[in-house]
Write a protein that holds these residues in place. Structure first.
Motif, PDB file in Angstrom:
ATOM      1  N   GLY A  18      -7.214  -1.364   0.089  1.00 51.88           N
ATOM      2  CA  GLY A  18      -5.924  -0.692   0.078  1.00 51.88           C
ATOM      3  C   GLY A  18      -4.781  -1.682  -0.037  1.00 51.88           C
ATOM      4  O   GLY A  18      -4.944  -2.896   0.155  1.00 51.88           O
ATOM      5  N   GLU A  19      -3.589  -1.170  -0.333  1.00 54.52           N
ATOM      6  CA  GLU A  19      -2.423  -2.012  -0.561  1.00 54.52           C
ATOM      7  C   GLU A  19      -1.801  -2.509   0.741  1.00 54.52           C
ATOM      8  O   GLU A  19      -1.075  -3.511   0.738  1.00 54.52           O
ATOM      9  N   VAL A  20      -2.032  -1.802   1.847  1.00 53.71           N
ATOM     10  CA  VAL A  20      -1.478  -2.219   3.139  1.00 53.71           C
ATOM     11  C   VAL A  20      -2.623  -2.324   4.138  1.00 53.71           C
ATOM     12  O   VAL A  20      -3.669  -1.687   3.973  1.00 53.71           O
ATOM     13  N   GLN A  23      -4.161  -0.659   9.738  1.00 54.89           N
ATOM     14  CA  GLN A  23      -3.389  -0.102  10.841  1.00 54.89           C
ATOM     15  C   GLN A  23      -2.089   0.548  10.383  1.00 54.89           C
ATOM     16  O   GLN A  23      -1.476   1.305  11.126  1.00 54.89           O
ATOM     17  N   TRP A  24      -1.696   0.257   9.147  1.00 55.15           N
ATOM     18  CA  TRP A  24      -0.471   0.851   8.594  1.00 55.15           C
ATOM     19  C   TRP A  24      -0.770   1.928   7.560  1.00 55.15           C
ATOM     20  O   TRP A  24       0.159   2.518   7.006  1.00 55.15           O
ATOM     21  N   GLN A  25      -2.044   2.173   7.282  1.00 56.07           N
ATOM     22  CA  GLN A  25      -2.391   3.260   6.376  1.00 56.07           C
ATOM     23  C   GLN A  25      -2.216   4.602   7.079  1.00 56.07           C
ATOM     24  O   GLN A  25      -2.200   4.692   8.312  1.00 56.07           O
ATOM     25  N   ARG A  30       0.588  10.191   9.648  1.00 53.87           N
ATOM     26  CA  ARG A  30       1.231   9.121  10.405  1.00 53.87           C
ATOM     27  C   ARG A  30       0.435   7.837  10.250  1.00 53.87           C
ATOM     28  O   ARG A  30      -0.781   7.884  10.062  1.00 53.87           O
ATOM     29  N   PRO A  31       1.086   6.669  10.367  1.00 52.00           N
ATOM     30  CA  PRO A  31       0.313   5.428  10.341  1.00 52.00           C
ATOM     31  C   PRO A  31      -0.700   5.392  11.478  1.00 52.00           C
ATOM     32  O   PRO A  31      -0.452   5.931  12.560  1.00 52.00           O
ATOM     33  N   PRO A  51       3.729 -11.284  10.813  1.00 58.68           N
ATOM     34  CA  PRO A  51       5.145 -11.402  10.435  1.00 58.68           C
ATOM     35  C   PRO A  51       5.537 -10.535   9.251  1.00 58.68           C
ATOM     36  O   PRO A  51       6.664 -10.028   9.195  1.00 58.68           O
ATOM     37  N   GLU A  52       4.621 -10.324   8.317  1.00 58.96           N
ATOM     38  CA  GLU A  52       4.944  -9.516   7.141  1.00 58.96           C
ATOM     39  C   GLU A  52       5.151  -8.042   7.480  1.00 58.96           C
ATOM     40  O   GLU A  52       5.702  -7.291   6.667  1.00 58.96           O
TER      41      GLU A  52
END
Length: 372
Positions: A18-20, A23-25, A30-31, A51-52
């Motif tokens: 995935g692109e992210v 934990q942010w998918q 909701r993430p 940091p990103e």
């Protein structure tokens, strides 16, 4: 024990794709990390991030600390950020495990009374093989083997010292703890405490979440206190200067009493008088935050968290507007919830009735509890 939660979410999750990072998918709109944070609502939480990811993490409204190149480095960063804050116990949890139950959290914290650490696990029930070149090369005895989960719970000072002394490269915090000689108890884990690792895990998580119907309970509270001689009143935990005081067995905080009764009502637990009888002299002059903390604690024990609450104070004077934000903040602090879940407002009765004649103050409160 003063307990904090460190949620580790600094990894990149390369196996998920995935692109992210995983934990942010998105999971049910909701993430994943938002689901994980919701599990620990009402507790002191620190989120360790890459940091990103800072921009997307800042909207979550929890304290952040940047992690390191490895998981154990990220945990150490979180532990050091909590040092000196009076923390006695810590739960260390993977951000990609969004379905921990309140009951498991309670079992872990309870285990720390007798052990320096406690971690959830499930016994291995499947046969285990060794493989080589795509073929079965042997079997492994599964007796005494467990599948580890998080959150892993520890007394704060020992686990901080253990992480500082560890050379790095640990698979989890139990490995770090055991290297330092700490006693770690096994606590019964949960099959639904799924760690999202591969794309198919999202489908399993969706199915589990759909099967967990959220329960919503609503309660209301109403309280009245008459004015008496004095120079201040306590309202929603704030001392408000006034030409009179409020008469009551405790500190007569009419707003906090109404809110406490609303929470008890949502739990079908009666009212303050059932739990703190006015006939008992030990509650004479007691601070009302004792009652409110008991009510919200009872809700947590039953597996509920506060969805939101609304308190309305009815009086001509004192004027509530200048103090409403402070009242909102104090109620949120006492209950350990985000201030955005608490509303405090006021109205008059247009000079009608006992409040209109300035004989006293009334309060109405509503509380919504949802399954955690």
């Amino acid at each position: 024990m003063q307990t904090a939660v460190i949620i580790v979410a600094a990894g990149r999750g390369s196996r998920m794709g995935g692109e992210v990072p995983k934990q942010w998918q998105m999971l049910q709109g909701r993430p994943v990390i938002a689901h994980t944070l919701a599990v620990f609502a009402g507790m002191r939480v620190l989120l360790v991030i890459h940091p990103e990811d800072r921009a997307r993490a800042e909207v979550l409204g929890v304290p952040l600390v940047e992690g390191g190149a490895t998981r154990d480095a990220s945990v150490l960063a979180g532990l050091q950020a909590l040092e000196g804050l009076g923390i006695e116990a810590v739960l260390i949890h993977d951000g990609a495990r969004p379905m921990v139950s309140p009951a498991l959290i309670k079992r872990l914290v309870a285990a720390l009374k007798a052990h320096e650490g406690a971690a959830p696990a499930l016994p291995v029930t499947d046969a285990l093989w060794r493989g080589q070149d795509g073929r079965v090369a042997g079997t492994v005895d599964r007796a005494g083997l467990w599948r580890a989960q998080t959150p892993q719970a520890f007394r704060f000072a020992p686990i901080l010292a253990a992480h500082r002394a560890h050379p790095g490269g640990a698979l989890d915090d139990v490995e770090v703890a055991r290297a330092a000689g700490l006693d770690v108890a096994i606590v019964e884990g949960e099959e639904t405490n799924l760690k999202l690792t591969y794309p198919g895990d999202f489908d399993r998580a969706e199915a589990i979440l759909k099967g967990q119907a959220m329960e919503v309970r609503l309660g209301n509270g109403y309280d009245v206190h008459a004015f008496c001689e004095g120079d201040h009143v306590w309202l929603c935990g704030v001392k408000v200067p006034h030409t009179k005081g409020l008469l009551g067995h405790s500190d007569a905080d009419v707003g906090m009493h109404a809110l406490t009764d609303a929470i008890y009502g949502a739990l079908a637990e009666g009212d303050i008088g059932r739990h703190f009888p006015p006939s008992d002299p030990q509650w004479k002059g007691a601070a009302s935050h004792i009652f409110l903390r008991h009510a919200i604690g009872l809700a947590t024990e039953r597996g509920y968290r506060l969805g939101n609450c609304d308190v309305t104070l009815v009086c001509e004077r004192p004027k509530i507007g200048p103090h409403a934000i402070d009242m909102q903040s104090e109620l949120a602090r006492i209950m350990g919830v985000d201030v955005g879940r608490v509303s405090v407002k006021a109205t008059t009765s247009e000079r009608l009735g006992f409040t209109g004649r300035e004989e006293g103050i009334a309060a109405i409160a509503t509380a919504t509890l949802v399954t955690a």
